[in-house]
Design a protein around this motif. Structure first.
Motif, PDB file in Angstrom:
ATOM      1  N   PRO A  51      54.663  19.134 -38.761  1.00 26.26           N
ATOM      2  CA  PRO A  51      54.239  19.963 -37.626  1.00 26.26           C
ATOM      3  C   PRO A  51      54.330  19.206 -36.309  1.00 26.26           C
ATOM      4  O   PRO A  51      53.904  18.057 -36.206  1.00 26.26           O
ATOM      5  CB  PRO A  51      52.791  20.329 -37.982  1.00 26.26           C
ATOM      6  CG  PRO A  51      52.763  20.292 -39.469  1.00 26.26           C
ATOM      7  CD  PRO A  51      53.673  19.153 -39.856  1.00 26.26           C
ATOM      8  N   SER A  53      55.434  19.953 -31.734  1.00 22.74           N
ATOM      9  CA  SER A  53      55.789  20.884 -30.667  1.00 22.74           C
ATOM     10  C   SER A  53      56.713  20.173 -29.700  1.00 22.74           C
ATOM     11  O   SER A  53      56.849  18.943 -29.732  1.00 22.74           O
ATOM     12  CB  SER A  53      54.540  21.407 -29.945  1.00 22.74           C
ATOM     13  OG  SER A  53      53.875  20.341 -29.285  1.00 22.74           O
ATOM     14  N   SER A  69      60.186  28.206 -41.287  1.00 21.97           N
ATOM     15  CA  SER A  69      59.250  27.545 -40.372  1.00 21.97           C
ATOM     16  C   SER A  69      57.863  28.147 -40.527  1.00 21.97           C
ATOM     17  O   SER A  69      57.712  29.362 -40.698  1.00 21.97           O
ATOM     18  CB  SER A  69      59.727  27.706 -38.925  1.00 21.97           C
ATOM     19  OG  SER A  69      58.878  27.003 -38.028  1.00 21.97           O
ATOM     20  N   ARG A  70      56.862  27.267 -40.491  1.00 21.24           N
ATOM     21  CA  ARG A  70      55.467  27.708 -40.489  1.00 21.24           C
ATOM     22  C   ARG A  70      54.948  27.589 -39.067  1.00 21.24           C
ATOM     23  O   ARG A  70      54.984  26.519 -38.462  1.00 21.24           O
ATOM     24  CB  ARG A  70      54.636  26.835 -41.435  1.00 21.24           C
ATOM     25  CG  ARG A  70      53.120  27.016 -41.271  1.00 21.24           C
ATOM     26  CD  ARG A  70      52.624  28.326 -41.848  1.00 21.24           C
ATOM     27  NE  ARG A  70      51.206  28.532 -41.553  1.00 21.24           N
ATOM     28  CZ  ARG A  70      50.211  28.153 -42.344  1.00 21.24           C
ATOM     29  NH1 ARG A  70      50.474  27.528 -43.480  1.00 21.24           N
ATOM     30  NH2 ARG A  70      48.970  28.406 -42.019  1.00 21.24           N
ATOM     31  N   VAL A  71      54.486  28.718 -38.529  1.00 18.75           N
ATOM     32  CA  VAL A  71      53.927  28.746 -37.179  1.00 18.75           C
ATOM     33  C   VAL A  71      52.576  29.435 -37.269  1.00 18.75           C
ATOM     34  O   VAL A  71      52.496  30.653 -37.451  1.00 18.75           O
ATOM     35  CB  VAL A  71      54.837  29.521 -36.202  1.00 18.75           C
ATOM     36  CG1 VAL A  71      54.310  29.391 -34.777  1.00 18.75           C
ATOM     37  CG2 VAL A  71      56.274  29.045 -36.289  1.00 18.75           C
ATOM     38  N   MET A  86      61.813  29.049 -30.763  1.00 21.54           N
ATOM     39  CA  MET A  86      60.465  28.499 -30.765  1.00 21.54           C
ATOM     40  C   MET A  86      60.069  28.192 -29.318  1.00 21.54           C
ATOM     41  O   MET A  86      60.670  27.328 -28.673  1.00 21.54           O
ATOM     42  CB  MET A  86      60.407  27.220 -31.602  1.00 21.54           C
ATOM     43  CG  MET A  86      59.012  26.797 -31.974  1.00 21.54           C
ATOM     44  SD  MET A  86      58.128  28.003 -32.988  1.00 21.54           S
ATOM     45  CE  MET A  86      59.238  28.137 -34.398  1.00 21.54           C
ATOM     46  N   MET A  90      54.623  25.269 -28.711  1.00 23.36           N
ATOM     47  CA  MET A  90      54.096  25.906 -29.916  1.00 23.36           C
ATOM     48  C   MET A  90      54.246  24.971 -31.110  1.00 23.36           C
ATOM     49  O   MET A  90      55.338  24.498 -31.420  1.00 23.36           O
ATOM     50  CB  MET A  90      54.819  27.224 -30.177  1.00 23.36           C
ATOM     51  CG  MET A  90      54.219  28.034 -31.304  1.00 23.36           C
ATOM     52  SD  MET A  90      54.648  29.794 -31.193  1.00 23.36           S
ATOM     53  CE  MET A  90      53.664  30.312 -29.776  1.00 23.36           C
ATOM     54  N   HIS A  92      54.755  23.838 -34.789  1.00 28.36           N
ATOM     55  CA  HIS A  92      55.471  24.435 -35.921  1.00 28.36           C
ATOM     56  C   HIS A  92      55.961  23.332 -36.841  1.00 28.36           C
ATOM     57  O   HIS A  92      56.189  22.196 -36.423  1.00 28.36           O
ATOM     58  CB  HIS A  92      56.649  25.280 -35.444  1.00 28.36           C
ATOM     59  CG  HIS A  92      57.660  24.494 -34.643  1.00 28.36           C
ATOM     60  ND1 HIS A  92      57.454  24.096 -33.339  1.00 28.36           N
ATOM     61  CD2 HIS A  92      58.889  24.013 -34.978  1.00 28.36           C
ATOM     62  CE1 HIS A  92      58.499  23.426 -32.895  1.00 28.36           C
ATOM     63  NE2 HIS A  92      59.387  23.349 -33.873  1.00 28.36           N
ATOM     64  N   GLY A  94      58.945  22.820 -40.156  1.00 23.61           N
ATOM     65  CA  GLY A  94      60.180  23.472 -40.588  1.00 23.61           C
ATOM     66  C   GLY A  94      60.733  22.882 -41.856  1.00 23.61           C
ATOM     67  O   GLY A  94      60.372  21.770 -42.260  1.00 23.61           O
ATOM     68  N   PRO A 119      57.637  33.123 -31.384  1.00 22.90           N
ATOM     69  CA  PRO A 119      58.739  32.741 -32.266  1.00 22.90           C
ATOM     70  C   PRO A 119      59.446  34.002 -32.766  1.00 22.90           C
ATOM     71  O   PRO A 119      58.783  35.000 -33.091  1.00 22.90           O
ATOM     72  CB  PRO A 119      58.047  32.015 -33.424  1.00 22.90           C
ATOM     73  CG  PRO A 119      56.713  31.628 -32.899  1.00 22.90           C
ATOM     74  CD  PRO A 119      56.329  32.677 -31.910  1.00 22.90           C
TER      75      PRO A 119
END
Length: 289
Positions: A51, A53, A69-71, A86, A90, A92, A94, A119
């Motif tokens: 994670p 940004s 991707s986890r957001v 993105m 933010m 995130h 991936g 996103p």
């Protein structure tokens, strides 16, 4: 018989495959020649980015694989022919599948004349991908770079196919979501989960509807299709993917996949790959002319 890889669990993502390389985010250049910085690289094995940004907006896309991707409380998946936007700042994480050709472009916020604040999937049309590949060249002078960037700003568009999985974020049902993220083939019924969690099946149903807009069955089906995209992009046959995801037979998996995406797995990937084939053919023609 092929089973899902058993590795370390990554919260809110899929179980990490054996051999996955975990990388930090690559540092950004301290200064930019223009409004857009573009580049590409091959991902030799399953790769995960911790994670992070960026101070710049980011657009990433892959050929020959998928990017997940986890957001926050969402998981987004894009396949060949689509990119993931993105916004700057933010957080995130991936993951790219093995062998994917990974490309990215960073947009300087104060020089970008449009705003995508969330996103989202971006349509990687042949023109857009060609322009970003062109901008990756260090030989462009300032005027040529500015002309190409202005066309990028004109043609970049959200994709019609936005494929995002909303995670519940509800302590009553988070155990269900994390278990299924770890093992999408888990076939326990609503009643089974109600007994395990010592709550009513009606409570589970309401919680899923309120948190995700989907029923429990619909949410699990959506999750399985996200995982299917990763496996199919890695070259697994439909029959194998069906088995790994817990379907009794491939025809049941195909019906579920079509229910979520509108097309069969084969048609989905054929349509996704078409823009990239156009780009490769165009590049090849330019090199041979």
């Amino acid at each position: 018989m092929v089973r899902a890889s058993r590795g370390a669990v990554t919260p809110g993502m899929w179980r990490r495959e054996a051999g996955t390389v975990v990388r930090p985010a690559a540092p950004l250049p301290e200064s930019a020649a223009g409004a857009i910085l573009a580049g590409s690289r091959i991902v030799p094995g399953p790769t995960e980015w911790s994670p992070h940004s960026h101070s710049l907006h980011e657009l990433v896309w892959v050929r020959g694989g998928t990017l997940t991707s986890r957001v926050g409380d969402r998981v987004l998946t894009v396949v060949e022919g689509h990119g993931l936007w993105m916004p700057a700042g933010m957080v995130h994480g991936g993951r790219a599948t093995a062998g994917a050709e990974f490309s990215d472009a960073f947009f300087v916020p104060e020089r970008t004349p449009f705003v995508f604040t969330e996103p989202m999937a971006i349509a990687m049309t042949p023109l857009l991908e060609s322009l970003l590949t062109h901008l990756a060249s260090a030989r462009l002078d300032a005027e040529a770079r500015a002309r190409a960037e202005s066309v990028v700003f004109d043609v970049i568009r959200p994709s019609e196919r936005q494929f995002a999985l909303q995670l519940p974020g509800d302590p009553r049902i988070d155990a269900i979501a994390e278990t299924l993220l770890d093992d999408p083939s888990d076939g326990r019924s609503l009643e089974d989960w109600a007994r395990r969690l010592e709550i009513s099946d009606r409570t589970i149903t309401r919680a899923f509807r309120q948190a995700t807009g989907l029923s429990f069955a619909q949410w699990r089906q959506m999750l399985r299709v996200h995982r299917a995209l990763m496996l199919l992009a890695e070259g697994f046959e439909v029959a194998t993917v069906s088995e790994v995801l817990g379907y009794a037979q491939p025809s049941s998996f195909i019906v579920a996949f079509r229910r979520v995406t509108g097309v069969t797995p084969g048609a989905f990937f054929d349509a996704a790959a078409e823009p990239s084939r156009d780009v490769r053919n165009s590049v090849s023609r330019d090199q041979n002319s």
